[in-house]
Scaffold this active site. Sequence first.
Site, PDB file in Angstrom:
ATOM      1  N   VAL A 376       0.820  -1.211   0.000  1.00  0.00           N
ATOM      2  CA  VAL A 376       0.000   0.000   0.000  1.00  0.00           C
ATOM      3  C   VAL A 376       0.851   1.257   0.000  1.00  0.00           C
ATOM      4  O   VAL A 376       0.318   2.369  -0.106  1.00  0.00           O
ATOM      5  CB  VAL A 376      -0.934   0.018   1.220  1.00  0.00           C
ATOM      6  CG1 VAL A 376      -1.958  -1.107   1.123  1.00  0.00           C
ATOM      7  CG2 VAL A 376      -0.152  -0.074   2.517  1.00  0.00           C
ATOM      8  N   GLY A 377       2.144   1.119   0.109  1.00  0.00           N
ATOM      9  CA  GLY A 377       3.010   2.292   0.087  1.00  0.00           C
ATOM     10  C   GLY A 377       4.438   1.895   0.358  1.00  0.00           C
ATOM     11  O   GLY A 377       4.753   0.740   0.666  1.00  0.00           O
ATOM     12  N   GLY A 379       7.679   3.348   2.554  1.00  0.00           N
ATOM     13  CA  GLY A 379       8.070   4.312   3.566  1.00  0.00           C
ATOM     14  C   GLY A 379       9.501   4.757   3.427  1.00  0.00           C
ATOM     15  O   GLY A 379      10.179   4.474   2.441  1.00  0.00           O
ATOM     16  N   PHE A 381      12.064   3.802   4.974  1.00  0.00           N
ATOM     17  CA  PHE A 381      13.073   2.747   4.955  1.00  0.00           C
ATOM     18  C   PHE A 381      12.447   1.386   4.680  1.00  0.00           C
ATOM     19  O   PHE A 381      12.942   0.365   5.136  1.00  0.00           O
ATOM     20  CB  PHE A 381      13.866   2.702   6.270  1.00  0.00           C
ATOM     21  CG  PHE A 381      13.005   2.610   7.504  1.00  0.00           C
ATOM     22  CD1 PHE A 381      12.497   1.401   7.927  1.00  0.00           C
ATOM     23  CD2 PHE A 381      12.717   3.740   8.241  1.00  0.00           C
ATOM     24  CE1 PHE A 381      11.732   1.311   9.058  1.00  0.00           C
ATOM     25  CE2 PHE A 381      11.959   3.651   9.376  1.00  0.00           C
ATOM     26  CZ  PHE A 381      11.455   2.440   9.797  1.00  0.00           C
ATOM     27  N   CYS A 383       8.956  -1.031   2.535  1.00  0.00           N
ATOM     28  CA  CYS A 383       7.612  -1.135   1.983  1.00  0.00           C
ATOM     29  C   CYS A 383       6.588  -1.298   3.095  1.00  0.00           C
ATOM     30  O   CYS A 383       6.901  -1.728   4.204  1.00  0.00           O
ATOM     31  CB  CYS A 383       7.531  -2.318   1.020  1.00  0.00           C
ATOM     32  SG  CYS A 383       8.555  -2.149  -0.457  1.00  0.00           S
ATOM     33  N   VAL A 384       5.335  -0.964   2.745  1.00  0.00           N
ATOM     34  CA  VAL A 384       4.224  -1.089   3.685  1.00  0.00           C
ATOM     35  C   VAL A 384       3.204  -2.029   3.062  1.00  0.00           C
ATOM     36  O   VAL A 384       2.749  -1.814   1.935  1.00  0.00           O
ATOM     37  CB  VAL A 384       3.593   0.284   3.989  1.00  0.00           C
ATOM     38  CG1 VAL A 384       2.441   0.120   4.971  1.00  0.00           C
ATOM     39  CG2 VAL A 384       4.636   1.242   4.539  1.00  0.00           C
ATOM     40  N   LYS A 398       4.939  -2.510   8.142  1.00  0.00           N
ATOM     41  CA  LYS A 398       6.049  -1.784   7.525  1.00  0.00           C
ATOM     42  C   LYS A 398       7.310  -2.624   7.661  1.00  0.00           C
ATOM     43  O   LYS A 398       7.708  -3.006   8.756  1.00  0.00           O
ATOM     44  CB  LYS A 398       6.248  -0.433   8.201  1.00  0.00           C
ATOM     45  CG  LYS A 398       7.422   0.345   7.623  1.00  0.00           C
ATOM     46  CD  LYS A 398       7.659   1.647   8.368  1.00  0.00           C
ATOM     47  CE  LYS A 398       6.545   2.616   8.056  1.00  0.00           C
ATOM     48  NZ  LYS A 398       6.831   3.963   8.604  1.00  0.00           N
ATOM     49  N   ASP A 494      10.110  14.552   9.716  1.00  0.00           N
ATOM     50  CA  ASP A 494       9.642  14.275   8.362  1.00  0.00           C
ATOM     51  C   ASP A 494       8.143  14.524   8.272  1.00  0.00           C
ATOM     52  O   ASP A 494       7.385  13.697   7.765  1.00  0.00           O
ATOM     53  CB  ASP A 494       9.970  12.840   7.969  1.00  0.00           C
ATOM     54  CG  ASP A 494       9.856  12.626   6.460  1.00  0.00           C
ATOM     55  OD1 ASP A 494       9.942  13.627   5.710  1.00  0.00           O
ATOM     56  OD2 ASP A 494       9.674  11.468   6.043  1.00  0.00           O
TER      57      ASP A 494
END
Length: 718
Positions: A376-377, A379, A381, A383-384, A398, A494
């Site tokens: 789904v994304g 990040g 550091f 993948c999610v 994550k 961030d």
Amino acid sequence: MDKVQQQADLFGKTISPFVASQPTNVGGFTDQKIIGGSETTQPPATSPPSPPSPDTQTSPPPATAAQPPPNQPPNTTPPPTPPSSPPPSITPPPSPPQPQPPPQSTPTGDSPVVIPFPKPQLPPPSLFPPPSLVNQLPDPRPNDNNILEPINNPISLPSPPSTPFSPPSQENSGSQGSPPLSSLLPPMLPLNPNSPGNPLQPLDSPLGGESNRVPSSSSSPSPPSLSGSNNHSGGSNRHNANSNGDGGTSQQSNESNYTEKTVIGIGIAGVLVILFIAGVFFVRRKQKKGSSSPRSNQYLPPANVSVNTEGFIHYRQKPGNGNSSAQNSSPDTNSLGNPKHGRGTPDSAVIGTSKIHFTYEELSQITEGFCKSFVVGEGGFGCVYKGILFEGKPVAIKQLKSVSAEGYREFKAEVEIISRVHHRHLVSLVGYCISEQHRFLIYEFVPNNTLDYHLHGKNLPVLEWSRRVRIAIGAAKGLAYLHEDCHPKIIHRDIKSSNILLDDEFEAQVADFGLARLNDTAQSHISTRVMGTFGYLAPEYASSGKLTDRSDVFSFGVVLLELITGRKPVDTSQPLGEESLVEWARPRLIEAIEKGDISEVVDPRLENDYVESEVYKMIETAASCVRHSALKRPRMVQVVRALDTRDDLSDLTNGVKVGQSRVYDSGQYSNEIRIFRRASEDSSDLGTNTGYYPSQDYATSHEYESESRAFNTSHRNH
């Protein structure tokens, strides 16, 4: 009187071998003088009277000065004798016969006969003869034939009265005959030299007077008669002695059993006490181990919540436990109804979740082998992935992209921070997984995607202004909680629209603490690795790596500009010089405030569907957040107050009027971006989306550098 004298003479002839001894020889029996009895011999004048008869009290015989005093028998501790009282001659202490035969010569007439007696081999000299002679002692009591019989049963008599004795009367003498010898002698008890615990104590003796009297026991038997009942009395005494011996043995056995039981009981009680103490110790140690995370000056929870803004959960730290986190005393659920996560095992001491640890097999099963369709994304550091737990709860998984030391430190930092932070506007951590080279963080899944998705996504409805205001206030509260109510403060580092997740009610939740750092002092922190996202970086952080909480304020100001204008932080589709949102918005914000015309800065897609006062308030707040000087920027608490209340916004200015704050120079900003790019050239985190959901990069470094160079050239020409 003559008859009495004859009896005395006869008595002297009978017992003189056993009583005569030298007074000065106390160590044992020596040569004894036996005085033969004649009718003219009289007893000494100083001799004490004989014991009374059973019926009448007797008096001592008349004294005579012709007979010398007899010697006293040996005694271990000779009693003190008054110097004026010579030893008596008629009633010496009992002296049992020696084991040797009777004396070798008998007295004749009045001439004394010397009979040698060997010294008894007793451990200590005693007042009484050796016990081996008791059975051979001739009975001094006359029988019908005037023959001495041995005494079979030695008896003990009570001590005579202390009153002086009077001589026996003629009537008593004539009626009863001579007094029995047993009444004239002290008791002769059998002596057992092998039993030191029962020493033989003599009764009152006429030899020593008052000084030799030893109190008699109350249990002493009464004087036996001279009849044949003596044997019966002796047998009764032996029976009583045996009974007493059996009773003593039984009592000793009972005492021994009682002592043994007492010792066993004490031992069992001691063992139980030791086991109880050990159990308490291990239980407390286990609780402490399970509830305390390693002390670290960098990862400590807030003591309590002090910001009085809506949406905060007020926690109170337990006294005396500096390591306990805010969640230790928090309610069972947070303000969103999420369950409070408890402490874990020693392996997850830094985690505070209900399901603290997941195995790699469990995560692989719920993501179907980490299939790409579940991504789904990506990040900062890793993948999610989206997964569904076995109880049906959706989670965001994550994965740590790198196994380097830096990536592991980031992973540990996020675990420790997120597990201790629980707020309505912060994403909750569900668990974690460490399996060989794999590192995973499991978050609560927020279903409504990100702010970046709803603002800049294609073919999506326009995000309403009221929802934009609600999102801004919620994100500001979550960030203020990190800055103000965590001790030491947490710097997100961030903040951007893709890290602000939205639930079904469009409530904001700040996510992705992978780049978070803790600042444990009031001084700024110099980071050795500049990390962040283009378009959101504060100028001082991009140029020098100096990190403060005001760096997050600058990034949040960029998010506010996105909400106001609907533009991306870096948009390469814009004309030259207008690709950076901050560079484009600053002069227009000042002009809108001065002229009162906000049409040029408000998102045209809203079509004037907004509250103008709220737009002005958000414009002023954003302008104060993106000031070049970090000291001139407000704190997040001031930002929350400005957005969520109708109060005056004067505290946002920090003494700076609109238009007086230093405006970014485009060339200077481009130079700072190039410095930032060189400092983080090897970082794979730059230019990537760190939220759950994918979004396009705002600009590649190539394009941005070429455009910035062209923009700087045109700017210098002007």
